[in-house]
Design a protein around this motif. Structure first.
Motif, mmCIF file in Angstrom:
data_model
loop_
_atom_site.group_PDB
_atom_site.id
_atom_site.type_symbol
_atom_site.label_atom_id
_atom_site.label_comp_id
_atom_site.label_asym_id
_atom_site.label_seq_id
_atom_site.Cartn_x
_atom_site.Cartn_y
_atom_site.Cartn_z
ATOM 1 N N ALA A 1 36.839 61.560 -29.326
ATOM 2 C CA ALA A 1 38.202 61.031 -29.327
ATOM 3 C C ALA A 1 38.244 59.793 -28.440
ATOM 4 C CB ALA A 1 39.166 62.087 -28.801
ATOM 5 N N GLU A 2 38.755 58.716 -28.977
ATOM 6 C CA GLU A 2 38.793 57.457 -28.235
ATOM 7 C C GLU A 2 39.811 57.495 -27.096
ATOM 8 O OE1 GLU A 2 38.717 52.724 -29.282
ATOM 9 O OE2 GLU A 2 38.887 54.196 -30.866
ATOM 10 N N GLU A 3 40.906 58.185 -27.299
ATOM 11 C CA GLU A 3 41.964 58.235 -26.294
ATOM 12 C C GLU A 3 41.595 59.072 -25.070
ATOM 13 O OE1 GLU A 3 44.974 56.678 -26.076
ATOM 14 O OE2 GLU A 3 44.173 55.508 -27.735
ATOM 15 N N ASN A 4 40.964 60.219 -25.276
ATOM 16 C CA ASN A 4 40.644 61.126 -24.171
ATOM 17 C C ASN A 4 39.278 61.762 -24.399
ATOM 18 O OD1 ASN A 4 40.985 62.547 -21.836
ATOM 19 N ND2 ASN A 4 42.287 64.113 -22.747
ATOM 20 N N PRO A 5 38.189 61.003 -24.241
ATOM 21 C CA PRO A 5 36.855 61.546 -24.502
ATOM 22 C C PRO A 5 36.452 62.573 -23.444
ATOM 23 C CG PRO A 5 36.672 59.351 -23.596
ATOM 24 C CD PRO A 5 38.134 59.604 -23.836
ATOM 25 N N PRO A 6 35.787 63.657 -23.844
ATOM 26 C CA PRO A 6 35.395 64.707 -22.894
ATOM 27 C C PRO A 6 34.478 64.201 -21.779
ATOM 28 C CG PRO A 6 34.942 65.372 -25.163
ATOM 29 C CD PRO A 6 35.412 63.967 -25.206
ATOM 30 N N GLY A 7 33.619 63.237 -22.085
ATOM 31 C CA GLY A 7 32.687 62.706 -21.089
ATOM 32 C C GLY A 7 33.194 61.478 -20.374
ATOM 33 N N ARG A 8 34.469 61.148 -20.578
ATOM 34 C CA ARG A 8 35.131 59.988 -19.996
ATOM 35 C C ARG A 8 34.627 58.696 -20.604
ATOM 36 N NH1 ARG A 8 34.684 61.184 -13.808
ATOM 37 N NH2 ARG A 8 35.189 59.009 -13.738
ATOM 38 N N SER B 1 32.989 55.324 -25.010
ATOM 39 C CA SER B 1 33.445 56.699 -24.826
ATOM 40 C C SER B 1 32.261 57.641 -24.984
ATOM 41 C CB SER B 1 34.498 57.048 -25.877
ATOM 42 O OG SER B 1 35.600 56.174 -25.777
ATOM 43 N N PHE B 2 32.292 58.759 -24.236
ATOM 44 C CA PHE B 2 31.155 59.684 -24.220
ATOM 45 C C PHE B 2 31.578 61.118 -24.482
ATOM 46 C CE2 PHE B 2 30.266 56.002 -21.704
ATOM 47 C CZ PHE B 2 29.043 55.594 -22.209
ATOM 48 N N CYS B 3 30.655 61.873 -25.119
ATOM 49 C CA CYS B 3 30.955 63.269 -25.452
ATOM 50 C C CYS B 3 30.773 64.179 -24.242
ATOM 51 C CB CYS B 3 30.093 63.742 -26.623
ATOM 52 S SG CYS B 3 28.345 63.775 -26.274
ATOM 53 N N THR B 4 29.884 63.816 -23.324
ATOM 54 C CA THR B 4 29.661 64.598 -22.104
ATOM 55 C C THR B 4 29.419 63.650 -20.932
ATOM 56 O OG1 THR B 4 27.255 64.698 -22.359
ATOM 57 C CG2 THR B 4 28.538 66.475 -23.409
ATOM 58 N N VAL B 5 29.556 64.167 -19.726
ATOM 59 C CA VAL B 5 29.271 63.354 -18.548
ATOM 60 C C VAL B 5 27.772 63.074 -18.460
ATOM 61 C CG1 VAL B 5 31.322 63.990 -17.228
ATOM 62 C CG2 VAL B 5 29.265 65.364 -17.039
ATOM 63 N N ALA B 6 26.930 63.930 -19.035
ATOM 64 C CA ALA B 6 25.485 63.694 -19.049
ATOM 65 C C ALA B 6 25.158 62.459 -19.877
ATOM 66 C CB ALA B 6 24.749 64.917 -19.590
ATOM 67 N N CYS B 7 25.802 62.299 -21.025
ATOM 68 C CA CYS B 7 25.594 61.102 -21.846
ATOM 69 C C CYS B 7 26.072 59.859 -21.103
ATOM 70 C CB CYS B 7 26.310 61.229 -23.187
ATOM 71 S SG CYS B 7 25.416 62.222 -24.407
ATOM 72 N N ARG B 8 27.198 59.961 -20.430
ATOM 73 C CA ARG B 8 27.717 58.817 -19.671
ATOM 74 C C ARG B 8 26.765 58.446 -18.544
ATOM 75 N NH1 ARG B 8 31.801 58.582 -15.184
ATOM 76 N NH2 ARG B 8 31.261 60.735 -15.221
ATOM 77 N N ALA B 9 26.201 59.438 -17.849
ATOM 78 C CA ALA B 9 25.259 59.175 -16.763
ATOM 79 C C ALA B 9 23.993 58.508 -17.295
ATOM 80 C CB ALA B 9 24.911 60.467 -16.039
ATOM 81 N N GLN B 10 23.519 58.960 -18.441
ATOM 82 C CA GLN B 10 22.336 58.360 -19.043
ATOM 83 C C GLN B 10 22.614 56.901 -19.419
ATOM 84 O OE1 GLN B 10 20.779 60.667 -22.280
ATOM 85 N NE2 GLN B 10 19.068 59.304 -22.609
ATOM 86 N N PHE B 11 23.785 56.635 -19.960
ATOM 87 C CA PHE B 11 24.194 55.273 -20.296
ATOM 88 C C PHE B 11 24.267 54.402 -19.048
ATOM 89 C CE2 PHE B 11 27.518 52.069 -20.797
ATOM 90 C CZ PHE B 11 27.138 51.433 -21.966
ATOM 91 N N GLN B 12 24.822 54.947 -17.983
ATOM 92 C CA GLN B 12 24.988 54.178 -16.753
ATOM 93 C C GLN B 12 23.642 53.811 -16.122
ATOM 94 O OE1 GLN B 12 27.704 56.940 -14.850
ATOM 95 N NE2 GLN B 12 29.333 55.406 -14.985
ATOM 96 N N ARG B 13 22.616 54.650 -16.314
ATOM 97 C CA ARG B 13 21.292 54.337 -15.783
ATOM 98 C C ARG B 13 20.620 53.194 -16.541
ATOM 99 N NH1 ARG B 13 21.187 59.936 -15.120
ATOM 100 N NH2 ARG B 13 20.165 60.254 -17.120
ATOM 101 N N GLN B 14 20.801 53.135 -17.873
ATOM 102 C CA GLN B 14 20.154 52.117 -18.701
ATOM 103 C C GLN B 14 21.065 51.673 -19.836
ATOM 104 O OE1 GLN B 14 16.527 54.419 -19.677
ATOM 105 N NE2 GLN B 14 15.465 52.617 -18.906
ATOM 106 N N PRO B 15 22.162 50.994 -19.540
ATOM 107 C CA PRO B 15 23.093 50.624 -20.608
ATOM 108 C C PRO B 15 22.477 49.708 -21.662
ATOM 109 C CG PRO B 15 23.662 49.512 -18.581
ATOM 110 C CD PRO B 15 22.611 50.521 -18.236
ATOM 111 N N GLN B 16 21.567 48.836 -21.254
ATOM 112 C CA GLN B 16 20.955 47.911 -22.208
ATOM 113 C C GLN B 16 20.164 48.637 -23.285
ATOM 114 O OE1 GLN B 16 19.944 48.461 -19.143
ATOM 115 N NE2 GLN B 16 17.723 48.513 -19.078
ATOM 116 N N LYS B 17 19.709 49.841 -23.009
ATOM 117 C CA LYS B 17 18.963 50.633 -23.995
ATOM 118 C C LYS B 17 19.868 51.076 -25.147
ATOM 119 C CE LYS B 17 16.356 54.948 -24.257
ATOM 120 N NZ LYS B 17 15.853 56.093 -23.475
ATOM 121 N N PHE B 18 21.162 51.218 -24.888
ATOM 122 C CA PHE B 18 22.086 51.780 -25.869
ATOM 123 C C PHE B 18 23.010 50.754 -26.523
ATOM 124 C CE2 PHE B 18 21.065 55.031 -22.714
ATOM 125 C CZ PHE B 18 20.419 55.940 -23.542
#
Length: 67
Positions: A12-19, A29-46
């Motif tokens: 959901a774009e308005e209120n994603p579970p992973g913020r 937007s992310f489905c879990t905080v784990a996905c968001r953390a992985q993105f934050q470590r290497q955003p250029q990869k995604f």
């Protein structure tokens, strides 16, 4: 609906579970905080295709963190 750039799940774009996180002016937007953390470590990869020729692949000043 938005697509999580890490696992490609629909969220959901308005209120994603992973913020959300912002990178290079774009909000993601992310489905879990784990996905968001992985993105934050290497955003250029995604976020393929956002870096132009002659531009550094990753500049920490472009990452704006949590939203």
């Amino acid at each position: 609906m938005a697509v999580d750039p890490v696992c490609h799940a629909e969220v959901a774009e308005e209120n994603p579970p992973g913020r959300k996180a912002r990178y290079r002016g774009q909000s993601y937007s992310f489905c879990t905080v784990a996905c968001r953390a992985q993105f934050q470590r290497q955003p250029q990869k995604f976020v393929q295709g956002q870096v132009t020729a002659g531009e550094a692949a990753y500049d920490p000043r472009m990452f704006m963190g949590d939203m």
